[in-house]
Enzyme design. Structure first.
Site, mmCIF file in Angstrom:
data_model
loop_
_atom_site.group_PDB
_atom_site.id
_atom_site.type_symbol
_atom_site.label_atom_id
_atom_site.label_comp_id
_atom_site.label_asym_id
_atom_site.label_seq_id
_atom_site.Cartn_x
_atom_site.Cartn_y
_atom_site.Cartn_z
ATOM 1 N N GLU A 67 5.148 12.579 -2.139
ATOM 2 C CA GLU A 67 5.638 12.423 -0.771
ATOM 3 C C GLU A 67 7.106 12.785 -0.636
ATOM 4 O OE1 GLU A 67 5.698 8.837 2.545
ATOM 5 O OE2 GLU A 67 3.970 9.114 1.250
ATOM 6 N N ASP A 161 2.574 8.236 -1.104
ATOM 7 C CA ASP A 161 2.524 6.777 -1.032
ATOM 8 C C ASP A 161 1.091 6.316 -0.827
ATOM 9 O OD1 ASP A 161 5.196 6.519 -1.416
ATOM 10 O OD2 ASP A 161 5.706 6.009 0.648
ATOM 11 N N TYR A 379 5.548 -1.674 -4.587
ATOM 12 C CA TYR A 379 5.410 -0.952 -3.316
ATOM 13 C C TYR A 379 5.635 -1.897 -2.130
ATOM 14 C CZ TYR A 379 3.390 2.050 0.273
ATOM 15 O OH TYR A 379 3.201 2.813 1.399
#
Length: 735
Positions: A67, A161, A379
């Site tokens: 990403e 992600d 995350y």
């Protein structure tokens, strides 16, 4: 081929001979694919398999699509892809490339039909038959790089992600480049090297996360349909009333604005009402304490049980002065408070707003930095506050990493019971990601700035709290008889500090790190030992004048909480029945951005730590039909998107519902005879006395009659005479 098949060369020997990559799991995976290729070729000469192997490795590598560049560097390092290329990193048999978030964006209406460039009610609703994306102007170079790399590979590993938008970022590029090869998914919760290696050993098939892409497309297309059509509809209607600019309407931003506007209206229209408390300061054998009067006559009480009869309160205070109170009943119960769950993004934003005054976007940026730059936490864009039981085996590693990162934690870590299994460990509660916790790798807090350290320490404490005992206290409720009236006192005595040792009471500089407010609201005090029948002397008995308080303005944290639990603000019983209790507006990943959009567009503003609506925002909500700013309706859409992500609803079904709703909302808009907008600054036309509008010519702005072209009255702005160059057709400059 037969000679090759009969040879005793093993896969590991092939890997050694060709030096494919340092990562063993990837090496074996690649060689298995090569072996499959070999088995499908029956007529090649003896030396052809070696050439075919080289072609597989050199010409058709596995491509990892990330990403962002930082993510690509972390993954590339593990894969051995460290040789810099144009917009990518090369390794032996593997290439890693990256996007910069969304390289593509939804095409504007005029891309479907040039006639849509002009805003008019007659063209609504605009509904694309075939959806189009365009490459962002600042991303064309990297898009070309990715397109060329896709031509050279036969398998793509999506390493964006691991959530809905990450899925869209990767797969929309594959669709735009018409890629038709194999797709698999790298699912990461941290960017720590050990966790990347673990994820590489468990790469998912592409179809496992395809429904997330469908949900992301649904979100994007629904936003486009509602935003483009409703913004055009209400902007054109407003302009007909002489208002300038664009009335921006959005599927998510408008209901969020509605929450703030309605809260501000409640505060503005709030009329405080007086009530009275009677408080007695009492002396018992073991010490002093305070008790509060409990009125028995319902005629003296409001709906909240507060005394609204001042004379009654004064009479009770007068009768009890200098008297004695008798303890009628004492009840003590041991209470246990379990450790709070670990953080999800919304809770982190709420806590950082409450403790430090941080904004929602600020917290998201910090959490992203802790995840990407410092590799300190997992995350961040998660909506889950639980942890999978499989991570119990990593507890010792995480705690050791925390100690290596910060030796001052040693006294706390010595008190931990790492075998303690709190309620946070629950596989049935896990969504796409688990809660935000420290990683298994040591970090360097001294390299963090002050705000990053604050957020990191908060995340760390919520994790460590899972391995400390419950907080225990004795809750004592006392009922007293004073001059024939009932009084009540409550207190608590801490017996086991437990996990609360990590959350010391008291305020530090610029922050509130305690739960003192919560304790005070619970009527907490240190009661002396009391027994039934004991007599307590009245030291003082007074009447306290009080007033009801209006709702508090939103802060960044409380607005996030309201967005997460939009069902609480729904009054329509039918709609409420359709919503989950936790139904919300937006997602963990988007809520901060929604608030920032409203700030940038001038619909809301910051006032200290609070968020309030502006006259522009208030006017917009007043102008719109209530259906469009209804948080329940938007929450219902989010539920449907969750169903698409789960695979229980198709994208086509979701979009069909959106189209039906769009027709209804556009119908409502077109039926508005006049929008309820505040009067915009204007001038009166010198010819017909109608209101005037600001228009723009090549010589600057000027006032023009709102009845143009029926009336061509004009006025200069700011006393400057405006001359307009006439065209051969006599037309005027475009408004």
């Amino acid at each position: 081929m037969a000679g090759f098949q009969d040879s005793c060369i093993t896969l590991k020997h092939l890997a050694f001979c060709f030096g494919v990559v340092a990562n063993q799991s990837y090496t074996i995976s690649l060689l298995v694919r090569v072996a499959i290729k070999f088995s499908a070729v029956k007529s090649l000469p003896f030396r052809a398999p070696w050439a075919y192997f080289l072609q597989e490795v050199v010409l058709m590598p596995r491509l990892f699509l990330c990403e962002k560049p930082s993510q690509a560097r972390d993954i590339g390092k593990v894969l051995g892809a460290t040789r810099k290329g144009e917009g990518c990193l090369h390794g032996d048999g593997v290439t890693v490339t990256w996007a910069f978030g969304h390289l593509l964006e939804q095409a504007p209406p005029e891309a479907y039909d040039p006639a849509f460039k002009k805003w008019s009610l007659e063209t609504l609703p605009i509904r694309p038959a075939q959806w189009k994306n365009t490459v962002r102007k600042d991303a064309s170079k990297q898009f070309k790089v990715i397109k060329e790399l896709l031509k050279q590979c036969d398998e793509v590993v999506l390493a964006t992600d691991a959530e809905r938008e990450g899925e869209v970022i990767g797969r929309e590029l594959l669709d735009a480049c018409q890629y038709r090869g194999g797709v698999s998914r790298l699912w990461l919760s941290t960017l720590v090297e050990a966790d990347i290696r673990k994820a590489l050993c468990n790469i998912l098939p592409g179809e496992a996360t395809y429904s997330l892409y469908q949900a992301g497309l649904g979100r994007s297309r629904a936003d486009w349909l509602m935003g483009m059509n409703l913004t055009r509809a209400f902007s054109v209607l407003a302009q007909r009333q002489g208002h300038e600019g664009v009335l921006s309407v959005g599927r998510v931003q408008t209901p969020t604005l509605g929450l703030v506007v309605r809260r501000d209206q409640e505060i503005a229209s709030f009329v405080p009402k007086p009530f009275w408390d009677v408080l007695a300061n009492l002396q018992a054998e073991g010490g002093q304490f305070q008790a509060k009067w409990l009125p028995a006559n319902e005629a003296w009480l409001d709906e909240e049980g507060r005394c609204v009869n001042r004379e009654a309160a004064l009479q009770v205070a007068a009768r009890g002065q200098g008297g004695q109170a008798v303890v009628a009943a004492v009840e003590t119960a041991r209470k246990r408070e379990s450790a709070p769950l670990v953080m999800d993004l919304g809770t982190l934003q709420q806590e950082c707003s409450r403790r430090f005054g941080f904004g929602a976007q600020q917290v998201l940026d910090i959490a992203q930095s802790l995840y990407e730059t410092h590799k300190a936490t997992t995350y961040p864009r998660t909506d889950c506050r639980y942890l999978p039981t499989s991570m119990l085996s990593e507890v010792g590693v995480v705690v050791t990493a925390l100690l290596h990162s910060d030796r001052s934690l040693s006294p706390v870590i010595e008190r931990l019971d790492q075998n303690l299994k709190s309620r946070v460990w629950n596989d049935s509660k896990i969504t796409a990601h688990h809660g935000i916790i420290p990683t298994t790798s040591p970090c360097q807090p001294d390299r963090m700035n002050d705000d990053e350290r604050r957020v990191y320490h908060l995340i760390r404490r919520y994790y460590l709290a899972q391995f400390l005992p419950a907080h225990e206290f004795d809750q004592t409720d006392v009922r007293l008889d004073l001059a024939g009236e009932a009084f009540w006192a409550s207190g608590r005595q801490v017996r086991v500090e437990g996990w609360k040792v990590l959350f010391p009471r008291g305020k530090g500089k610029g922050q509130n790190d305690s739960d003192d407010d919560q304790d005070e609201s619970a009527g907490s005090q240190a009661l002396p030992p009391l027994r039934q029948g004991e007599t307590c002397r009245v030291l003082d008995l007074g009447v306290k004048d009080r007033q009801t308080q209006p709702p508090r303005p939103f802060t960044a944290g409380t607005l996030i909480a309201a967005m997460k639990n939009a069902a609480r603000f729904v009054t329509d019983e039918r709609l409420k029945a359709m919503l989950r209790e936790s139904a919300g507006i937006g997602t963990e990943a988007t809520r901060a951005g929604i608030i920032e959009t409203l700030l940038k567009r001038g619909f809301i503003r910051k006032k200290g730590r609070t968020i309030v609506s502006t006259p522009l925002g208030q006017g917009l909500i007043a102008a719109l039909p209530p259906q469009i700013s209804n948080p329940g309706l938007t929450a219902l859409w989010e539920q449907a998107l969750d169903q698409v992500a789960e695979g229980s609803m198709t994208l086509d079904d979701f979009m069909q519902r959106q189209n039906v709703l769009l027709d209804k909302l556009i119908g409502v808009a077109l039926q508005q005879p006049r929008l309820n907008l505040p009067e915009a600054p204007s001038e009166t036309c010198p010819k017909c006395q109608a209101r005037m509008r600001k228009r723009q010519s090549t010589n600057g702005p000027f006032w023009s009659c709102s009845r143009y072209p029926d009336c061509d009255g004009t006025k200069p702005i700011g006393g400057k005479k405006t001359t307009r160059r006439k065209t051969s057709s006599g037309s005027r400059s475009k408004a």
